[in-house]
Enzyme design. Structure first.
Site, PDB file in Angstrom:
ATOM      1  N   HIS A   1       6.706  -5.365  -0.778  1.00 41.04           N
ATOM      2  CA  HIS A   1       6.696  -6.812  -0.523  1.00 41.04           C
ATOM      3  C   HIS A   1       5.308  -7.350  -0.877  1.00 41.04           C
ATOM      4  O   HIS A   1       4.486  -6.612  -1.444  1.00 41.04           O
ATOM      5  CB  HIS A   1       7.072  -7.088   0.935  1.00 41.04           C
ATOM      6  CG  HIS A   1       6.323  -6.233   1.928  1.00 41.04           C
ATOM      7  ND1 HIS A   1       4.968  -6.334   2.117  1.00 41.04           N
ATOM      8  CD2 HIS A   1       6.739  -5.230   2.739  1.00 41.04           C
ATOM      9  CE1 HIS A   1       4.576  -5.475   3.022  1.00 41.04           C
ATOM     10  NE2 HIS A   1       5.634  -4.769   3.415  1.00 41.04           N
TER      11      HIS A   1
ATOM     12  N   GLY B   1       2.762  -7.840   0.797  1.00 40.83           N
ATOM     13  CA  GLY B   1       1.666  -7.055   1.362  1.00 40.83           C
ATOM     14  C   GLY B   1       1.274  -5.925   0.411  1.00 40.83           C
ATOM     15  O   GLY B   1       0.081  -5.641   0.201  1.00 40.83           O
ATOM     16  N   HIS B   2       2.287  -5.296  -0.186  1.00 42.60           N
ATOM     17  CA  HIS B   2       2.008  -4.237  -1.159  1.00 42.60           C
ATOM     18  C   HIS B   2       1.325  -4.832  -2.405  1.00 42.60           C
ATOM     19  O   HIS B   2       0.416  -4.223  -2.964  1.00 42.60           O
ATOM     20  CB  HIS B   2       3.305  -3.540  -1.580  1.00 42.60           C
ATOM     21  CG  HIS B   2       3.942  -2.726  -0.488  1.00 42.60           C
ATOM     22  ND1 HIS B   2       5.023  -3.154   0.210  1.00 42.60           N
ATOM     23  CD2 HIS B   2       3.629  -1.500   0.007  1.00 42.60           C
ATOM     24  CE1 HIS B   2       5.378  -2.225   1.097  1.00 42.60           C
ATOM     25  NE2 HIS B   2       4.534  -1.215   0.997  1.00 42.60           N
TER      26      HIS B   2
ATOM     27  N   GLN C   1       7.990  12.248   8.264  1.00 40.30           N
ATOM     28  CA  GLN C   1       7.367  11.331   9.222  1.00 40.30           C
ATOM     29  C   GLN C   1       8.392  10.521  10.007  1.00 40.30           C
ATOM     30  O   GLN C   1       8.019   9.662  10.801  1.00 40.30           O
ATOM     31  CB  GLN C   1       6.369  10.409   8.519  1.00 40.30           C
ATOM     32  CG  GLN C   1       6.971   9.380   7.563  1.00 40.30           C
ATOM     33  CD  GLN C   1       5.908   8.646   6.771  1.00 40.30           C
ATOM     34  OE1 GLN C   1       5.307   9.179   5.842  1.00 40.30           O
ATOM     35  NE2 GLN C   1       5.648   7.404   7.139  1.00 40.30           N
TER      36      GLN C   1
ATOM     37  N   GLY D   1      -2.861  -0.513   4.383  1.00 38.01           N
ATOM     38  CA  GLY D   1      -2.825  -1.775   5.126  1.00 38.01           C
ATOM     39  C   GLY D   1      -3.268  -1.579   6.569  1.00 38.01           C
ATOM     40  O   GLY D   1      -2.988  -0.545   7.178  1.00 38.01           O
TER      41      GLY D   1
ATOM     42  N   ASP E   1      -0.597  -0.935   9.851  1.00 36.78           N
ATOM     43  CA  ASP E   1      -0.404   0.398  10.441  1.00 36.78           C
ATOM     44  C   ASP E   1      -1.775   0.899  10.870  1.00 36.78           C
ATOM     45  O   ASP E   1      -2.339   1.828  10.281  1.00 36.78           O
ATOM     46  CB  ASP E   1       0.243   1.338   9.418  1.00 36.78           C
ATOM     47  CG  ASP E   1       1.630   0.868   9.032  1.00 36.78           C
ATOM     48  OD1 ASP E   1       2.547   1.023   9.840  1.00 36.78           O
ATOM     49  OD2 ASP E   1       1.786   0.317   7.927  1.00 36.78           O
TER      50      ASP E   1
ATOM     51  N   SER F   1       6.675  -6.621   6.505  1.00 33.03           N
ATOM     52  CA  SER F   1       7.061  -5.223   6.710  1.00 33.03           C
ATOM     53  C   SER F   1       8.342  -4.979   5.934  1.00 33.03           C
ATOM     54  O   SER F   1       9.201  -5.868   5.843  1.00 33.03           O
ATOM     55  CB  SER F   1       7.314  -4.972   8.202  1.00 33.03           C
ATOM     56  OG  SER F   1       8.085  -3.797   8.380  1.00 33.03           O
ATOM     57  N   SER F   2       8.474  -3.781   5.403  1.00 36.92           N
ATOM     58  CA  SER F   2       9.704  -3.442   4.676  1.00 36.92           C
ATOM     59  C   SER F   2      10.906  -3.531   5.595  1.00 36.92           C
ATOM     60  O   SER F   2      12.037  -3.705   5.142  1.00 36.92           O
ATOM     61  CB  SER F   2       9.595  -2.031   4.105  1.00 36.92           C
ATOM     62  OG  SER F   2       8.435  -1.936   3.300  1.00 36.92           O
TER      63      SER F   2
HETATM   64  O1  PAF Z   1       2.481   3.576   5.483  1.00 37.49           O
HETATM   65  C1  PAF Z   1       3.275   4.127   4.706  1.00 37.49           C
HETATM   66  O2  PAF Z   1       3.870   3.474   3.856  1.00 37.49           O
HETATM   67  C2  PAF Z   1       3.490   5.612   4.817  1.00 37.49           C
HETATM   68  O3  PAF Z   1       3.303   6.070   6.113  1.00 37.49           O
HETATM   69  C3  PAF Z   1       2.624   6.443   3.834  1.00 37.49           C
HETATM   70  C4  PAF Z   1       1.148   6.246   4.096  1.00 37.49           C
HETATM   71  C5  PAF Z   1       2.948   6.023   2.419  1.00 37.49           C
HETATM   72  C6  PAF Z   1       2.935   7.924   3.968  1.00 37.49           C
HETATM   73  O4  PAF Z   1       4.261   8.198   3.683  1.00 37.49           O
END
Ligand code: PAF
Length: 301
Positions: free
Chosen positions: A30, A32-33, A57, A144, A147, A182-183
């Site tokens: 988005h 933000g990216h 994760q 970002g 997080d 946020s996604s």
């Molecule tokens: O913040 C994220 O998008 C993810 O946690 C990351 C840093 C790409 C690791 O998978």
């Protein structure tokens, strides 16, 4: 723009690039990216993006399967931003079945807050980020601030393992009404999107209280929780912490960057997090950048 799927191809494509900035992502990109890519472009001659929904994760009851994967849209954004290299590995490429598992943790920073609600999350993040750094070998990597705990964990990871990667933090990008991009926002209904404003509003309330002279973290946290609950957010945590070590504070410190508000909660099935670094007092005066409206009048000194 070069798109690679294997570690070998990526290493070859990265080969001669001098000055490389990496933006690791889960995809579903988005604005933000886009801001992160543009910051990466300012920092290095070449920009690489990784797009990988990292299973390690996500907990068993989390949204790994349903996490949005609009790969063509992500690639279009990368192309539009003249990204040099996009690494899109498969799970098998990143985690071959015959590879011994490696665990990396940053217990002091990664053992609280998010970790209490997402056990194993930061071990998964550290593992994949260390792998991506090893594969892409960036000079700098952009993350970002939304997080925030992840950012602190990754800073500690890069420093502690002497990875030789500079970690660049970028401010949270928000919609005009304050909702952090946020996604996961795409999964909110219109009503839930209104409720989600509770996150940024709870932190605005924290800031209002601090500006009005409140220094007690317990009082501030209670007020944040109140705003979140008034917005039907099922609160995981709403805290004001030391911005560097994320430790509990006895009193909120006004110096710029000393304290941070961190909130997390669920709006319906969608889990959202947000953050706000507090304070505008720097050596020699009030720091007026980032829309700071604090000052001697406001804090009564
Ligand atoms: O913040 C994220 O998008 C993810 O946690 C990351 C840093 C790409 C690791 O998978």
């Amino acid at each position: 723009m070069r798109i690679t799927k294997t570690i070998e191809e990526t290493r070859a494509a990265r080969g001669g690039m001098t000055g490389l900035a990496l933006m690791p992502t889960l995809g579903a990109m988005h604005e933000g990216h886009r801001a992160l890519i543009r910051r990466a472009r300012e920092l290095a001659d070449h920009v690489a993006v990784s797009i990988f929904v990292n299973p390690t994760q996500f907990g068993p009851s989390e949204d790994f399967e349903s996490y949005p994967r609009p790969l063509e849209d992500d690639l279009a954004m990368c192309r539009g931003e003249s990204v040099d290299l996009v690494f899109v590995p498969t799970v098998e490429e990143m985690y071959p079945a015959d590879e011994a598992a490696v665990a990396i943790e940053v217990p002091s920073l990664g053992g609280m807050l998010e970790a209490a609600h997402r056990p194993g999350h930061f071990a998964g993040v550290c593992g994949v980020v260390a792998k991506l750094f090893g594969i892409v070998r960036p000079d700098v990597a952009v993350f970002g601030e939304k997080d925030y705990q992840q950012l602190k964990v990754i800073e500690a990871l890069a420093a502690g393992l002497c990875l030789g990667v500079k970690i660049e933090a970028c401010a949270t990008v928000r919609d005009a009404d304050g909702l952090a991009l946020s996604s996961r926002n795409v999964n909110l209904s219109d009503g839930q999107r209104r409720d989600a404003l509770g996150l940024s509003r709870s932190m605005a309330e924290a800031e209002r209280l601090v500006v009005a002279g409140e220094r007690d973290p317990g009082v501030i946290e209670g007020a944040m929780r109140g705003v979140l609950e008034a917005h039907q957010v099922a609160v995981d945590y709403a805290v004001v912490r030391d911005a560097a070590c994320l430790g509990v504070l006895e009193a909120v410190d006004l110096r710029a960057g000393a304290a941070v508000c961190l909130v997390a909660g669920r709006v319906g099935e969608v889990r959202l997090i947000d953050q706000k670094v507090l304070g505008c007092w720097v050596e020699g005066g009030w720091d007026r950048r980032n829309g700071c409206n604090w000052g001697p009048m406001a804090i009564g000194c």
